[in-house]
Enzyme design. Structure first.
Site, PDB file in Angstrom:
ATOM      1  N   HIS A 263      62.986 -34.675 -48.993  1.00 45.25           N
ATOM      2  CA  HIS A 263      62.771 -33.824 -47.818  1.00 45.25           C
ATOM      3  C   HIS A 263      63.803 -32.677 -47.770  1.00 45.25           C
ATOM      4  O   HIS A 263      63.440 -31.504 -47.719  1.00 45.25           O
ATOM      5  CB  HIS A 263      62.878 -34.699 -46.559  1.00 45.25           C
ATOM      6  CG  HIS A 263      62.727 -33.961 -45.261  1.00 45.25           C
ATOM      7  ND1 HIS A 263      61.569 -34.004 -44.519  1.00 45.25           N
ATOM      8  CD2 HIS A 263      63.590 -33.178 -44.557  1.00 45.25           C
ATOM      9  CE1 HIS A 263      61.719 -33.265 -43.424  1.00 45.25           C
ATOM     10  NE2 HIS A 263      62.943 -32.764 -43.413  1.00 45.25           N
ATOM     11  N   GLU A 264      65.071 -33.035 -47.828  1.00 37.02           N
ATOM     12  CA  GLU A 264      66.115 -32.005 -47.730  1.00 37.02           C
ATOM     13  C   GLU A 264      66.070 -31.051 -48.928  1.00 37.02           C
ATOM     14  O   GLU A 264      66.376 -29.874 -48.790  1.00 37.02           O
ATOM     15  CB  GLU A 264      67.511 -32.632 -47.584  1.00 37.02           C
ATOM     16  CG  GLU A 264      67.705 -33.568 -46.363  1.00 37.02           C
ATOM     17  CD  GLU A 264      67.313 -32.973 -45.021  1.00 37.02           C
ATOM     18  OE1 GLU A 264      67.430 -31.743 -44.846  1.00 37.02           O
ATOM     19  OE2 GLU A 264      66.874 -33.744 -44.135  1.00 37.02           O
ATOM     20  N   HIS A 267      63.762 -28.341 -48.063  1.00 38.30           N
ATOM     21  CA  HIS A 267      64.451 -27.317 -47.257  1.00 38.30           C
ATOM     22  C   HIS A 267      65.300 -26.421 -48.169  1.00 38.30           C
ATOM     23  O   HIS A 267      65.320 -25.210 -48.025  1.00 38.30           O
ATOM     24  CB  HIS A 267      65.396 -27.981 -46.247  1.00 38.30           C
ATOM     25  CG  HIS A 267      64.725 -28.517 -45.022  1.00 38.30           C
ATOM     26  ND1 HIS A 267      63.972 -27.749 -44.173  1.00 38.30           N
ATOM     27  CD2 HIS A 267      64.725 -29.762 -44.471  1.00 38.30           C
ATOM     28  CE1 HIS A 267      63.531 -28.494 -43.151  1.00 38.30           C
ATOM     29  NE2 HIS A 267      63.968 -29.727 -43.314  1.00 38.30           N
ATOM     30  N   GLU A 293      60.289 -26.760 -41.853  1.00 41.46           N
ATOM     31  CA  GLU A 293      59.805 -28.146 -41.911  1.00 41.46           C
ATOM     32  C   GLU A 293      58.579 -28.264 -42.801  1.00 41.46           C
ATOM     33  O   GLU A 293      58.339 -29.312 -43.395  1.00 41.46           O
ATOM     34  CB  GLU A 293      59.473 -28.662 -40.505  1.00 41.46           C
ATOM     35  CG  GLU A 293      60.681 -29.124 -39.724  1.00 41.46           C
ATOM     36  CD  GLU A 293      61.489 -30.209 -40.420  1.00 41.46           C
ATOM     37  OE1 GLU A 293      62.698 -29.988 -40.617  1.00 41.46           O
ATOM     38  OE2 GLU A 293      60.937 -31.266 -40.790  1.00 41.46           O
TER      39      GLU A 293
HETATM   40 ZN    ZN Z   1      63.647 -31.346 -41.999  1.00 35.23          ZN
END
Ligand code: ZN
Length: 501
Positions: A263-264, A267, A293
């Site tokens: 997830h990160e 980003h 997101e």
């Molecule tokens: Zn996030």
């Protein structure tokens, strides 16, 4: 060639950017490395830097220069975009009386601690008076910033996601409510069970860290321009496009840190993908919370939880944890990481129920800001909504209304961007699949085509386009939540072997 007027703006912009970079680094340090007793001393210096930032970004001098710039017709496209971004930001900051701003900053400095203590003691009443004060400040600030006839909650929403207001979000969450709530009911009543017990156990931290670094690089995280550290809650910070920092946390659920790193890293790719011309300017970062997101959730859920993603790498994971995963076939693992389980805690929610948690917060924020719902009634309203949408009722405030930090920081209007991100990702995914055989790319073990698609259509624009513009230019269509609903229902009908209808 820059105009003369714009040249006058540059030193202000550079100073504001430098201070913002320093403040980001302090906040990163606070969450990762700073010793326990540092906070009150360091925060005094942070206070000084913050007010310097305020005057560089929104002081009278810079506002006068910005005014001149706006009248100059000789600006390049990039210069105009920077002037617009700085002007909007300055207008927003400058309309709040500095005295009130300072009072709120003081309140905010202690409110998070009060919230944390109330959560720990499971005592909503200990937090309620503070929450009331924070809400009043936020409403007052929104009233200063509001345009003619603009509703207060619309002002708050717009500051996180430009171009989205209650009208568009009512439609968005309405679509989710009509489709996902009955689908979830059908799914939980289907009696299909998913075994995920093997994901919990003794996973040595050193091995977890090794595999975390592996997955970060696999997604495209460049350790020459990035750092991975440990913090209580995972997050991403960036100083510029050559210094992007992500964190994770290791516990006895091996999938937690793997998916939070994926997830990160999503980003981080966004920030790595900002071009050199834009980085270290006010338009040199991801365009909005929601679009950010979308990038992380795309990698985590749409790519990372697809069984095809695991074909080239599952062996590596088994080698890392032979005792726990050696005998678990890939198919069983892929099912386990997609298990649907309606729960009370947003941050632990699965992909299907996640946006329902967000919907509840949206509905409650709207009631607080627009309908004057009394803060004291929150625990009950919260519990009723969980029962209605997720079929479960929190037994106390710690697992209910006190679980999130956001309101204690004054962040009203932030939550919807989490759900919008997933919906943006699904719409981008629909378009991506028309241009490539997505699962073949996952199976190949080389995610370059996926990264390239996102860089080309999303990352490289920084803040030069809004999220809505990015969707329109990429997919040929305005934001459309139907793609998200269809993606979820298709995926989970297949996984759970139930009818989609
Ligand atoms: Zn996030």
């Amino acid at each position: 060639m820059s105009s003369k007027v714009y040249e006058k703006l540059v030193p202000y912009m550079e100073k504001a950017e430098a201070l913002k970079t320093a403040l980001t680094l302090f906040s990163w340090d606070q969450e990762t490395q700073a010793p326990p007793q540092a906070a009150p001393y360091t925060s005094r210096m942070v206070g000084v830097l913050s007010s310097e930032y305020f005057s560089a970004a929104a002081g009278e001098e810079v506002r006068a220069v910005l005014e001149e710039c706006r009248k100059d017709e000789g600006l390049s496209e990039l210069e105009s975009a920077i002037v617009k971004e700085m002007s909007d930001n300055a207008a927003k900051l400058a309309c709040i009386p500095p005295e009130e701003y300072r009072e709120f900053a003081e309140l905010a400095a202690s409110s998070t601690g009060i919230w944390a203590q109330a959560k720990k003691n499971n005592d909503f009443n200990a937090f309620a008076p503070t929450l009331r004060k924070i809400l009043d400040y936020q409403k007052r600030f929104a009233s200063y910033q509001a345009g003619e006839g603009q509703k207060l909650y619309d002002v708050m929403l717009d500051s996180y996601e430009k171009g989205f207001d209650m009208e568009s979000l009512d439609r968005f969450f309405g679509t989710l409510r009509e489709n996902l709530v009955p689908f979830l009911k059908k799914l939980t009543e289907s009696g299909v069970t998913v075994d995920d017990g093997f994901l919990t156990g003794d996973f040595p931290e050193e091995a977890q860290e090794r595999i975390a670094r592996f997955f970060a690089e696999y997604i495209g995280f460049d350790f020459g321009k990035g750092v991975l550290a440990v913090s209580a809650h995972p997050f991403t910070d960036n100083l510029h496009n050559h210094d992007v920092r992500i964190t994770t946390a290791y516990n006895d659920h091996v999938d937690d840190s793997i998916f939070s790193v994926i997830h990160e890293s999503g980003h981080a790719l966004y920030e790595f993908g900002i071009p050199d011309e834009l980085t270290q300017t006010p338009v040199g970062a991801g365009t909005s919370m929601g679009m950010h997101e979308s990038q992380s959730r795309f990698m985590e859920n749409i790519a990372g939880r697809n069984p095809a993603f695991w074909e080239p790498v599952y062996g590596k994971l088994q080698e890392t944890f032979p005792d726990s995963l050696g005998d678990v076939p890939l198919e069983k693992f892929a099912r386990a990481v997609n298990k649907v389980q309606p729960g009370l805690i947003r941050t632990q929610a699965d992909e299907l129920t996640y946006s329902l948690h967000v919907m509840i917060r949206y509905e409650i924020e709207k009631m607080l800001v627009e309908e004057d719902l009394e803060v004291e009634k929150l625990p009950e309203v919260w519990a009723d909504k969980y029962e209605e949408y997720l079929g479960i009722r929190p037994q106390n405030a710690a697992e209910g209304v006190l679980q999130d930090i956001h309101w204690s920081q004054g962040s009203f209007g932030y939550f919807p961007s989490y759900a919008l991100g997933s919906a943006f990702a699904a719409q981008l995914f629909h378009c991506m699949k028309e241009r490539m055989d997505f699962e073949s790319v996952l199976r190949s073990g080389d995610l370059t085509p996926i990264r390239e698609f996102l860089r080309e259509n999303v990352h490289r624009f920084g803040k030069l386009k809004t999220s809505r513009q990015i969707l329109k230019d990429t997919t040929g269509e305005d934001f459309n939540p139907d793609y998200y609903v269809r993606y979820l229902i298709d995926k989970y009908s297949r996984l759970y072997g139930i009818e989609a209808g």
